[in-house]
Design an enzyme around this catalytic site. Structure first.
Site, PDB file in Angstrom:
ATOM      1  CD  GLN A  10      -5.239 -25.094 -37.794  1.00 29.50           C
ATOM      2  OE1 GLN A  10      -6.102 -24.490 -38.375  1.00 29.50           O
ATOM      3  NE2 GLN A  10      -5.464 -26.251 -37.198  1.00 29.50           N
ATOM      4  CE  LYS A  55      -7.723 -24.549 -34.294  1.00 27.66           C
ATOM      5  NZ  LYS A  55      -8.720 -24.713 -35.383  1.00 27.66           N
ATOM      6  CE  LYS A  84      -8.084 -22.984 -41.879  1.00 28.73           C
ATOM      7  NZ  LYS A  84      -8.497 -23.758 -40.691  1.00 28.73           N
ATOM      8  CG  ASP A  98     -11.675 -24.107 -42.473  1.00 29.06           C
ATOM      9  OD1 ASP A  98     -11.416 -24.363 -41.294  1.00 29.06           O
ATOM     10  OD2 ASP A  98     -12.243 -23.053 -42.815  1.00 29.06           O
ATOM     11  CB  THR A 141     -14.124 -30.513 -35.677  1.00 33.25           C
ATOM     12  OG1 THR A 141     -13.053 -30.854 -36.550  1.00 33.25           O
ATOM     13  CG2 THR A 141     -13.953 -29.097 -35.182  1.00 33.25           C
TER      14      THR A 141
HETATM   15  P1  NDP Z   1     -18.660 -26.455 -43.637  1.00 33.92           P
HETATM   16  O1  NDP Z   1     -18.352 -25.873 -44.960  1.00 33.92           O
HETATM   17  O2  NDP Z   1     -18.876 -27.910 -43.512  1.00 33.92           O
HETATM   18  O3  NDP Z   1     -19.915 -25.720 -43.012  1.00 33.92           O
HETATM   19  C1  NDP Z   1     -19.926 -24.359 -42.807  1.00 33.92           C
HETATM   20  C2  NDP Z   1     -21.294 -24.008 -42.313  1.00 33.92           C
HETATM   21  O4  NDP Z   1     -21.304 -22.672 -41.835  1.00 33.92           O
HETATM   22  C3  NDP Z   1     -22.321 -24.091 -43.413  1.00 33.92           C
HETATM   23  O5  NDP Z   1     -23.537 -24.480 -42.862  1.00 33.92           O
HETATM   24  C4  NDP Z   1     -22.363 -22.647 -43.901  1.00 33.92           C
HETATM   25  O6  NDP Z   1     -23.559 -22.277 -44.558  1.00 33.92           O
HETATM   26  C5  NDP Z   1     -22.263 -21.941 -42.589  1.00 33.92           C
HETATM   27  N1  NDP Z   1     -21.830 -20.592 -42.779  1.00 33.92           N
HETATM   28  C6  NDP Z   1     -20.737 -20.148 -43.441  1.00 33.92           C
HETATM   29  N2  NDP Z   1     -20.717 -18.823 -43.418  1.00 33.92           N
HETATM   30  C7  NDP Z   1     -21.819 -18.453 -42.744  1.00 33.92           C
HETATM   31  C8  NDP Z   1     -22.361 -17.217 -42.368  1.00 33.92           C
HETATM   32  N3  NDP Z   1     -21.740 -16.065 -42.740  1.00 33.92           N
HETATM   33  N4  NDP Z   1     -23.494 -17.197 -41.635  1.00 33.92           N
HETATM   34  C9  NDP Z   1     -24.137 -18.328 -41.289  1.00 33.92           C
HETATM   35  N5  NDP Z   1     -23.670 -19.528 -41.637  1.00 33.92           N
HETATM   36  C10 NDP Z   1     -22.539 -19.573 -42.339  1.00 33.92           C
HETATM   37  O7  NDP Z   1     -17.471 -25.976 -42.669  1.00 33.92           O
HETATM   38  P2  NDP Z   1     -17.025 -26.587 -41.272  1.00 33.92           P
HETATM   39  O8  NDP Z   1     -18.182 -27.098 -40.510  1.00 33.92           O
HETATM   40  O9  NDP Z   1     -15.880 -27.477 -41.534  1.00 33.92           O
HETATM   41  O10 NDP Z   1     -16.431 -25.282 -40.568  1.00 33.92           O
HETATM   42  C11 NDP Z   1     -17.207 -24.447 -39.709  1.00 33.92           C
HETATM   43  C12 NDP Z   1     -16.286 -23.659 -38.818  1.00 33.92           C
HETATM   44  O11 NDP Z   1     -15.506 -24.561 -38.030  1.00 33.92           O
HETATM   45  C13 NDP Z   1     -15.275 -22.761 -39.527  1.00 33.92           C
HETATM   46  O12 NDP Z   1     -15.027 -21.626 -38.739  1.00 33.92           O
HETATM   47  C14 NDP Z   1     -14.017 -23.627 -39.561  1.00 33.92           C
HETATM   48  O13 NDP Z   1     -12.861 -22.844 -39.673  1.00 33.92           O
HETATM   49  C15 NDP Z   1     -14.117 -24.291 -38.199  1.00 33.92           C
HETATM   50  N6  NDP Z   1     -13.357 -25.529 -38.017  1.00 33.92           N
HETATM   51  C16 NDP Z   1     -13.509 -26.597 -38.846  1.00 33.92           C
HETATM   52  C17 NDP Z   1     -12.802 -27.767 -38.601  1.00 33.92           C
HETATM   53  C18 NDP Z   1     -12.992 -28.993 -39.434  1.00 33.92           C
HETATM   54  O14 NDP Z   1     -12.395 -30.024 -39.073  1.00 33.92           O
HETATM   55  N7  NDP Z   1     -13.780 -28.980 -40.479  1.00 33.92           N
HETATM   56  C19 NDP Z   1     -11.837 -27.859 -37.516  1.00 33.92           C
HETATM   57  C20 NDP Z   1     -11.809 -26.712 -36.651  1.00 33.92           C
HETATM   58  C21 NDP Z   1     -12.532 -25.590 -36.926  1.00 33.92           C
HETATM   59  P3  NDP Z   1     -23.588 -22.014 -46.145  1.00 33.92           P
HETATM   60  O15 NDP Z   1     -23.821 -23.355 -46.731  1.00 33.92           O
HETATM   61  O16 NDP Z   1     -24.690 -21.057 -46.364  1.00 33.92           O
HETATM   62  O17 NDP Z   1     -22.257 -21.425 -46.534  1.00 33.92           O
HETATM   63  O1  2IT Z   2      -9.394 -25.087 -38.242  1.00 29.29           O
HETATM   64  C1  2IT Z   2      -8.996 -26.277 -38.179  1.00 29.29           C
HETATM   65  O2  2IT Z   2      -8.436 -26.726 -37.189  1.00 29.29           O
HETATM   66  C2  2IT Z   2      -9.252 -27.140 -39.341  1.00 29.29           C
HETATM   67  N1  2IT Z   2      -9.876 -26.697 -40.296  1.00 29.29           N
HETATM   68  C3  2IT Z   2      -8.721 -28.548 -39.357  1.00 29.29           C
HETATM   69  C4  2IT Z   2      -7.265 -28.571 -39.702  1.00 29.29           C
HETATM   70  C5  2IT Z   2      -6.665 -29.933 -39.918  1.00 29.29           C
HETATM   71  O3  2IT Z   2      -5.505 -29.939 -40.366  1.00 29.29           O
HETATM   72  O4  2IT Z   2      -7.278 -30.956 -39.644  1.00 29.29           O
END
Ligand code: NDP
Ligand code: 2IT
Length: 449
Positions: free
Chosen positions: A107, A110, A122, A162, A205
Site C-alpha cells: 500500500q 501504491k 492496513k 477491503d 478500483t
Molecule cells: P470483496 O470482499 O468485495 O470480494 C472478494 C471476492 O473475492 C469475493 O467474491 C470472495 O469470495 C472472493 N475470494 C476471497 N477469497 C477467495 C479465494 N480464496 N478464492 C476465490 N475467491 C475468493 O473484496 P474486494 O473486491 O474489495 O477485494 C478483492 C481484492 O482486491 C483483494 O485482494 C483486495 O485487497 C483488493 N483490492 C480492493 C480494493 C477496494 O477498493 N475494495 C482496492 C484495491 C485492491 P467469497 O465470498 O467466497 O469470500
Molecule cells: O488495497 C487497497 O488499495 C484498498 N483496499 C483500498 C484502500 C483505500 O484506502 O481506499
C-alpha cells in the site's frame, strides 16, 4: 540485498506473504540502491520493511445465540513519510499480521504512485462475516472500531474497505467513531453518498484496473474492444472491472468466489451483472446461483487441494485476477500463456505467486502489478478526503476524469522508471522503483525518525 532479505525472514518468521512482497521489491530496487549511496546509508529499505507502529487488540461481541465471541483486530501503520496512513480494513478468517504487513507494505508504494499525499497502512480482523446476521456484523464493527478509533483520525490514519468490508461495514464503523469522538470528520473513506462519501469510490478500483489495461493495450495500438476477459472474484473489484470491460466493448466471461467459479461463454452483460450485484451485495449468496438463473453458464466447484485453478484455463485475451493473494500459480500462468492470453491485470493485491509472475513476464505478456493497476480505489479515497477537507462534492464525471488521469500518470511513471533502469516495458519493476523513490526521498528529508 540477500542479507536484507535474510534479515527480514529472520525478524518476521512464519509470514510468507510478507517475505514474498519484500523479496519482489528488494530485487526490483537493487539497481537504484547500487546507484544511490544515500538510500543505502539511510537504510531506507530496512526502515520501510519495519512498520512504524502495529496495533493488536481484542474484539469481543455477542452472536445471535447469545454466545460471547472473541476475535483479534489489528492495524499496521506502515509508513507516514508522504501523508497520513491510508489503506483498507480486511475481515477474513485468514487475517494475521503477516498478511496485513504485506498489504500495508504494498500500500505504501501504491499510494505513492497515485501522486497524492497518502502514507501506507492496513488493518483487519480474523472475523468471518460469511453467514453472519446484519446485527452480528453491526455489533462486531462497532466493537472493532470502538478500539481502533483511538488510533485513527482524518490527519492521522484513514482506513477504508477491503475483502469483507464494504459500504455497510464502513457505515457501522463511522457511526461508532462519530459517537466516541463527538466529531464529524472523514476518518474513513468509502462512506455513503450523502454522508461524506465520494461519487465513484465504489466503482473506482475496478474501473481504474480496466483503464490501466486500456493504457497498456494502447502501447500496442490495441484496445479492450472485442477482448474476451477472464475475471476472478465477484466482490467490489470484480463487479466494477466487469462493468468497465462491458462499457469498453469487451466480453467478460467468468466470476468466482471461494467455493467455485462460473464460465459464461456468451458473456456477462449488464443485466447479468445486475444479478451478480444483487446476489453478492444484498442477498450475500454464492456465485453457484448464477448457473441456476442462467443455465447456459457452467459452474465448477473449486477443490482446495487442486494444483491449479481451472478458471485460468478458459480461452481468452485478458485475465483480471480480482479475488485474493496467490490465487494464480505457475501452472495457471503457463495455462494463460498456452491459451494465448495477452494481458494480465492484477485487481487483487499480489494475486500471482512469484513463480507465476515470472512466467507471465518472461513470456512477454502485458502484466500490471496490483500496486499500480488497482490503485484507482485508494486514489479515489484520496479524492474523497480532499472533498471532506474542503466540504464540497464533485460530480461523478469530475471524479472519473481525475481517476482516469491518475491511472494514466501511474502507467506513465511505471514505464519511465522501468526504462530508466534498462527494464523497458516491465511494469512490475517500474512500479516498485517509482514508488520507492518518492517515499525514500521524503524519509531522507525528514531525518532518522
Ligand atoms: P470483496 O470482499 O468485495 O470480494 C472478494 C471476492 O473475492 C469475493 O467474491 C470472495 O469470495 C472472493 N475470494 C476471497 N477469497 C477467495 C479465494 N480464496 N478464492 C476465490 N475467491 C475468493 O473484496 P474486494 O473486491 O474489495 O477485494 C478483492 C481484492 O482486491 C483483494 O485482494 C483486495 O485487497 C483488493 N483490492 C480492493 C480494493 C477496494 O477498493 N475494495 C482496492 C484495491 C485492491 P467469497 O465470498 O467466497 O469470500
Ligand atoms: O488495497 C487497497 O488499495 C484498498 N483496499 C483500498 C484502500 C483505500 O484506502 O481506499
Amino acid at each position: 540485498m540477500s542479507d536484507i532479505l535474510a534479515l527480514i525472514k529472520e525478524r518476521n518468521p512464519g509470514e510468507p506473504e510478507f517475505h514474498q512482497a519484500a523479496e519482489e521489491v528488494i530485487e526490483s530496487v537493487k539497481p537504484v540502491l547500487d546507484k544511490n549511496e544515500k538510500y543505502r546509508k539511510h537504510k531506507i529499505i530496512e526502515r520501510m520493511l519495519e512498520p512504524e507502529r502495529m496495533i493488536s487488540f481484542r474484539v469481543t461481541w455477542i452472536n445471535d445465540n447469545d454466545e460471547v465471541q472473541v476475535n483479534r483486530g489489528y492495524r499496521v501503520q506502515m509508513n507516514s513519510a508522504i501523508g497520513p496512513y491510508k489503506g483498507g480494513i480486511r475481515f477474513h478468517p485468514s487475517v494475521y499480521p503477516g498478511i496485513l504487513k504485506f498489504l500495508a507494505f504494498e500500500q505504501t508504494f501504491k499510494n505513492a504512485l497515485t501522486g497524492l499525499p497518502l502514507g501506507g497502512g492496513k488493518g483487519g480482523s480474523d472475523f468471518n462475516p460469511k453467514g453472519k446476521s446484519n446485527r452480528e456484523v453491526m455489533h462486531f464493527c462497532q466493537n472493532f472500531f470502538a478500539e481502533l478509533s483511538r488510533h485513527v483520525g482524518n490527519r492521522t490514519d484513514v482506513p477504508a474497505g477491503d475483502i469483507g468490508v464494504g459500504g455497510r461495514e464502513i457505515g457501522y464503523m463511522f457511526g461508532m467513531h462519530k459517537k466516541i469522538s463527538n466529531e464529524y470528520t472523514g476518518v474513513l473513506t468509502g462512506k455513503g453518498i450523502g454522508w461524506g462519501g465520494s461519487l465513484m469510490r465504489t466503482e473506482a478500483t475496478g474501473y481504474g484496473l480496466v483503464y490501466f489495461a486500456q493504457n497498456m493495450l494502447e502501447t500496442k495500438n490495441d484496445s479492450m474492444e472485442g477482448k474476451t476477459c477472464l475475471v476472478s472474484g465477484s466482490g467490489n473489484v470484480a463487479q466494477h472491472a466487469i462493468e468497465k470491460i462491458i462499457q469498453l466493448g469487451g466480453k467478460p466471461v467468468s466470476i468466482s468466489d471461494s467455493s467455485g467459479f462460473i464460465y459464461d461463454e456468451e458473456g456477462i452483460d449488464t443485466d447479468k451483472l445486475a444479478f451478480i450485484k444483487d446476489l453478492k451485495n444484498y442477498r450475500r449468496g454464492r456465485v453457484k446461483e448464477y448457473a441456476d438463473k442462467y443455465p447456459q453458464a457452467v459452474y465448477t466447484e473449486t477443490k482446495s487441494a487442486a494444483s491449479s485453478n481451472p478458471i485460468w484455463d478458459i480461452k481468452g485475451d485478458c485475465a483480471f485476477p480480482c479475488a485474493t493473494q496467490n490465487e494464480l500459480n505457475e501452472i495457471d500462468a503457463q495455462n494463460l500463456v498456452n491459451n494465448g492470453v495477452k494481458l494480465v491485470g492484477e485487481g487483487a493485491n499480489m494475486p500471482l505467486t512469484a513463480e507465476a509472475m515470472h512466467i507471465v513476464v518472461s513470456n512477454g505478456l502485458l502484466y500490471s502489478p496490483g500496486k499500480a493497476s488497482n490503485a484507482g480505489g485508494v486514489a479515489t479515497s484520496g479524492i474523497e478526503m480532499m472533498q471532506n477537507y474542503i466540504g464540497n462534492y464533485w460530480t461523478a464525471e469530475e471524479v472519473d476524469k481525475r481517476l482516469q488521469a491518475i491511472m494514466k500518470n501511474i502507467h506513465q511513471s511505471c514505464l519511465e522508471a522501468a526504462e530508466q533502469y534498462g527494464q523497458a516495458g516491465n511494469y512490475m519493476v517500474g512500479a516498485n522503483i517509482a514508488g520507492f523513490a518518492k517515499v525514500a526521498d521524503a524519509m531522507i528529508d525528514q531525518g532518522i525518525v
